[in-house]
Design a protein around this motif. Structure first.
Motif, PDB file in Angstrom:
ATOM      1  N   ILE A 143       5.040   0.783   5.418  1.00  0.00           N
ATOM      2  CA  ILE A 143       5.515   0.263   4.129  1.00  0.00           C
ATOM      3  C   ILE A 143       5.374  -1.251   4.086  1.00  0.00           C
ATOM      4  N   TYR A 164      -4.293  -0.018   1.615  1.00  0.00           N
ATOM      5  CA  TYR A 164      -2.914   0.461   1.665  1.00  0.00           C
ATOM      6  C   TYR A 164      -2.357   0.614   0.241  1.00  0.00           C
ATOM      7  N   VAL A 218       0.142   7.041   0.450  1.00  0.00           N
ATOM      8  CA  VAL A 218      -0.523   5.773   0.727  1.00  0.00           C
ATOM      9  C   VAL A 218      -1.893   6.031   1.336  1.00  0.00           C
ATOM     10  N   THR A 219      -2.900   5.302   0.855  1.00  0.00           N
ATOM     11  CA  THR A 219      -4.248   5.439   1.411  1.00  0.00           C
ATOM     12  C   THR A 219      -4.308   4.820   2.802  1.00  0.00           C
ATOM     13  N   ILE A 267       8.637  -0.352  -2.797  1.00  0.00           N
ATOM     14  CA  ILE A 267       7.689  -1.236  -2.117  1.00  0.00           C
ATOM     15  C   ILE A 267       7.958  -2.690  -2.507  1.00  0.00           C
ATOM     16  N   VAL A 313      -1.063   2.675  -3.223  1.00  0.00           N
ATOM     17  CA  VAL A 313      -0.303   3.862  -3.607  1.00  0.00           C
ATOM     18  C   VAL A 313      -1.220   4.744  -4.441  1.00  0.00           C
ATOM     19  N   VAL A 344       1.975  -1.870   2.932  1.00  0.00           N
ATOM     20  CA  VAL A 344       1.887  -1.633   1.481  1.00  0.00           C
ATOM     21  C   VAL A 344       2.425  -2.846   0.722  1.00  0.00           C
ATOM     22  N   ARG A 381       0.404  -5.508  -1.802  1.00  0.00           N
ATOM     23  CA  ARG A 381       0.838  -5.123  -3.147  1.00  0.00           C
ATOM     24  C   ARG A 381       0.076  -5.880  -4.238  1.00  0.00           C
TER      25      ARG A 381
END
Length: 852
Positions: free
Chosen positions: A135, A320, A314-315, A269, A322, A138, A142
């Motif tokens: 996370i 990374y 998540v890829t 996130i 969503v 991620v 972002r």
């Protein structure tokens, strides 16, 4: 060779192949209920993720634990998972419709056995947790995954908002009173939400084209079609639509916070999310395009906090990103009227391998009681297609056209062929009948009467053709000067004219035996109602009425019956004659200016008087010109036909106004300058709620009597006023220069939610603080200049009006809101200037506020 046997074998083989093909061509449909194996009676479990195993075809169970899955592919297993419970995989028969009920077993029972043997209690930690490490990646990426990262973005958007009555009895249409409405009551949908019978009563559709340019930054949303149900002139469809969409705000998981149901939820996130959420890697998934995803489950550390729970996918590439999200809310959170809510987000891959939002689906179940099955059910679905990145357009593409608003009638009257070609989603059978049903309903006299009565009770207005009478709460009031006061007024509506707008009232006081009244005429300089953003109008008005010096009241609705009840001494009034001419101009940038010319005559009433060294003065007349500048970046509104209310947002609002008083012009008796500025700001504080605050200041240049000084906003009613000083008396403090601060903190249950005795009551904490620092210069001090009006005194000759000294006026409060879901009660404390006459150092004030 026996051809007959061979022929029979071929026939048998063909029969098997045909039936096998038929089997796998048929849809696999699975429905059922998920229950809690830890409870004695097997309580249904909402928000359990149920899907076909090793696919992204999944969804949450509803409030009754029901789920429904369907696919044309030959899946052989379904999987149910929920945080804190063991995953369950169940074999199914492909190509068949079947009912599979699932009983989940808590994983804690297994952990309890481990705890007994090992003597150690498992503890959730961020450090060394691969889910938290994921996370954090991620969060780190972002901004790279937002559409604004591209130089140019454009797409087509279809927005559908639907409200339905949930689980209405099928027998209600057979009752005598409802028989005439049977065509509406029988239009039901039982497939969209498992376990819910939905009766659509509201539908709003909008198709638009969105264009974004990064440098210089510019965005434009071009609406090309909109459509909504029409209940007739008594109900404001546009205002309803704006409010519903404010409740169901667009959800951007890449924002730090998500505003939905008028509350701010921290995104899973967000920057600080790992300190408030727990994360678990619950599965790995391969999509139909062979992309590898990690299923990341999350839940609040404290289930009473305004946080989401659910899953994101998540890829596992370097982005990374969503790829899918399922957001729900815990049933224990402090949210009014919402029994359950889910937000499902789906993303599609761009040519460069990154993802964009392709569909957002928000569902919420409303009711007064979370245990009852009826109520309202709302669904907002937004579909995004024709996504284009990094394609430059002409500058005119990103500029709002001047005639765009004038095209609104054409946009609102698109034919059915347009919607069939541009609707990016499908309507259910029930939804497709809503427009015709509500149109027929709106023509029925019995329904019109019911709506008229409801509008009068709730909104305070009775609508006729192009005119409304009201508001009803001003028909009757009372005060010490006028005694019983009766008033009747009204206003025109856009049904009469979009460009001309009139408002008026007539009132009579039975004690002073005087008539009062108001009349205004407004003309829109653009071909739209004056309340539409951006405003551009001129207005002329006249008002003759009473007013309390220093009371913050609405210009036309000050005769509110509830405000008639006041504490302390309240007998100093003014009769006011206002002649005003205004020009208002707003711009798309949310900058506006307003110019006002005013002639104002004040005549003392009750025990108030004007007196100086020459004796009593009958009245005070001033002639003023005001320029008001306002800048409210990205401000949004509840936009109705004949009202507009700003929606609180995170951006500051700047206001600056300058007034010049003219002597010997239309009777003006004083020359002066008045400069005033103010900054308003709402600050969201994550789990600590939000803070509303403003700072303001002003200075008067020139020598003026006390009615023209700054008379600080006081409140002697029992209503808690956000913008006034609730323990200050009317006319108590005046100044010609000051600065002040006003803070109102809403904790949204942050502390009470952690106290077991208070948690169930859903109460919320509030606190406020208000301070003024100001002074009165010598030139405006009547004790130094006896030609100025002397400050008022009480009946026994004691002064009641003061200037602030070196000590600022201080006032604060602590309180509880959300009592019975809409009442706020504050215990207010005044900290100083307690020696002034008739001062209350402490008081209880009440305010009504509808909120989720």
């Amino acid at each position: 060779m026996d051809f007959r046997k061979t022929y029979r074998k071929l026939i048998l083989l063909a029969f098997i192949l045909i039936n096998t093909t038929t089997l796998f061509a048929q849809a696999t449909r699975v429905t059922g209920v998920v229950t809690d194996g830890a409870t004695k009676n097997g309580e249904p479990m909402p928000f359990v993720t149920v899907g076909f195993a090793n696919t992204t075809v999944a969804g949450p169970t509803d409030n009754d634990g029901r789920y429904s899955l369907s696919s044309s592919k030959p899946y052989t297993q379904i999987k149910a998972s929920f945080i804190g419970y063991k995953d369950i995989i169940v074999n199914i028969v492909p190509g068949k419709s079947q009912v599979v009920n699932i009983r989940l077993i808590p994983s804690q029972s297994e952990l309890t056995e481990v705890e007994i043997k090992a003597g150690k209690k498992p503890r959730y930690r961020n450090k060394g947790n691969p889910a938290v490490e994921l996370i954090q990646q991620v969060i780190k990426h972002r901004d790279l995954n937002r559409p604004e990262r591209y130089n140019f973005v454009e797409y087509k958007e279809y927005d559908k908002m639907q409200f339905s009555l949930a689980n209405v009895s099928t027998k209600i249409g057979e009752k005598k009173f409802f028989r005439k409405y049977k065509f509406v009551l029988d239009n039901r949908d039982s497939t969209t939400v498992p376990g819910k019978s939905l009766l659509p009563v509201y539908l709003n559709e909008k198709v638009s084209e969105y264009y974004y340019r990064k440098d210089p930054e510019k965005e434009r949303t071009k609406v090309i079609g909109k459509r909504t149900v029409d209940y007739g002139g008594a109900l404001d469809q546009e205002g309803m639509g704006d409010f519903f969409k404010y409740m169901y705000n667009k959800v951007d998981i890449y924002d730090n916070s998500v505003n939905i149901m008028t509350n701010n939820f921290l995104s899973p996130i967000a920057n600080g999310a790992p300190f408030l959420y727990k994360y678990f890697i619950s599965d790995t998934v391969t999509t139909e395009t062979n992309d590898k995803l990690v299923e990341l489950s999350f839940t609040p550390r404290n289930t009473q906090d305004l946080l989401f729970e659910g899953k994101i996918y998540v890829t596992l590439d370097s982005n990374y990103a969503v790829q899918k999200a399922q957001l729900g809310i815990n049933k224990n959170i402090n949210l009014n009227f919402v029994k359950s809510m889910t937000v499902n987000l789906d993303f599609e891959k761009n040519p460069d391998g990154r993802y964009h939002l392709s569909r957002s689906n928000t569902l919420a179940d409303f009711g007064l009681n979370k245990k009852k099955t009826g109520g309202l059910f709302g669904i907002r679905t937004i579909t995004y297609k024709n996504y284009v990145i990094n394609k430059s357009r002409l500058d005119t593409t990103y500029a709002v056209r001047a005639d765009e608003e004038e095209l609104s009638d054409e946009i609102s009257s698109r034919n059915e062929q347009f919607w069939q070609q541009n609707r990016l989603d499908t309507l259910t059978t029930a939804e497709s009948k809503v427009y015709a049903n509500i149109d027929s309903l709106g023509r029925m006299k019995s329904f019109k009467r019911t709506v008229d009565i409801a509008t009068l009770l709730l909104a305070g207005y009775k609508t006729f053709n192009g005119f409304e009478i009201g508001p009803s709460n001003t028909f009757y009031s009372f005060n010490p000067v006028e005694g019983l006061k009766l008033r009747l007024g009204g206003r025109t509506t856009p049904e009469l004219s979009k460009r001309y707008y009139f408002e008026t009232y007539l009132a009579y006081g039975f004690k002073d035996e005087k008539w009062k009244g108001f009349l205004s005429a407004t003309y829109s300089l653009s071909n739209r109602t004056i309340y539409k953003f951006p405003q551009n109008y001129i207005r002329a008005s006249f008002q003759r009425d009473t007013r309390i010096p220093g009371a913050l009241l609405q210009f036309v609705q000050q005769d509110n019956f509830l405000l008639s009840f006041k504490r302390g001494v309240n007998d100093k009034y003014l009769y006011n004659d206002f002649y005003k001419f205004e020009y208002m101009h707003e711009y798309e940038s949310h900058f506006s200016y307003q110019m006002i010319l005013k002639k104002w005559t004040q005549t003392p009433a009750g025990s108030l008087y004007f007196i100086n060294n020459t004796g009593k003065i009958n009245d005070l007349t001033t002639a003023e010109a005001t320029l008001l500048l306002r800048y409210a970046p990205n401000e949004k509104f509840f936009q109705g036909k004949i009202y507009r209310r700003p929606i609180p947002g995170p951006n500051p609002i700047f206001t600056l106004d300058y007034t010049k008083g003219f002597k010997n012009i239309v009777g003006g008796t004083y020359d002066y300058h008045n400069l005033h500025g103010r900054i308003d700001k709402r600050t969201y504080l994550s789990q600590f709620g939000y803070l509303d605050g403003f700072v303001e200041g002003g200075k008067i240049f020139g020598k003026v009597p006390y009615p023209l000084l700054t008379i600080f906003r006081a409140n002697q009613s029992y209503n808690y006023d956000l913008y006034s000083y609730n323990l200050m008396n009317f006319l108590e403090f005046v100044s010609d220069q000051y600065v002040s601060v006003n803070l109102d903190q809403h904790f949204v249950g942050f502390f009470f939610n952690k106290i077991p005795l208070l948690k169930a009551l859903k109460l919320r904490e509030v606190a406020s603080f208000k301070a003024i620092y100001g002074r009165l210069s010598d030139r405006n001090n009547p004790s130094i200049h006896p030609d100025l009006y002397q400050f008022p005194v009480s009946g026994d000759g004691k002064p009641i009006t003061y200037s602030l000294g070196n000590t600022p006026y201080l006032e604060g409060s602590v309180g509880v809101e959300n009592i019975f879901k809409f009442i706020r009660v504050d215990a207010v404390k005044r900290f100083n200037y307690l020696d002034n006459p008739n001062v209350a150092a402490f008081g209880i004030r009440v305010r009504a506020k509808f909120d989720f």
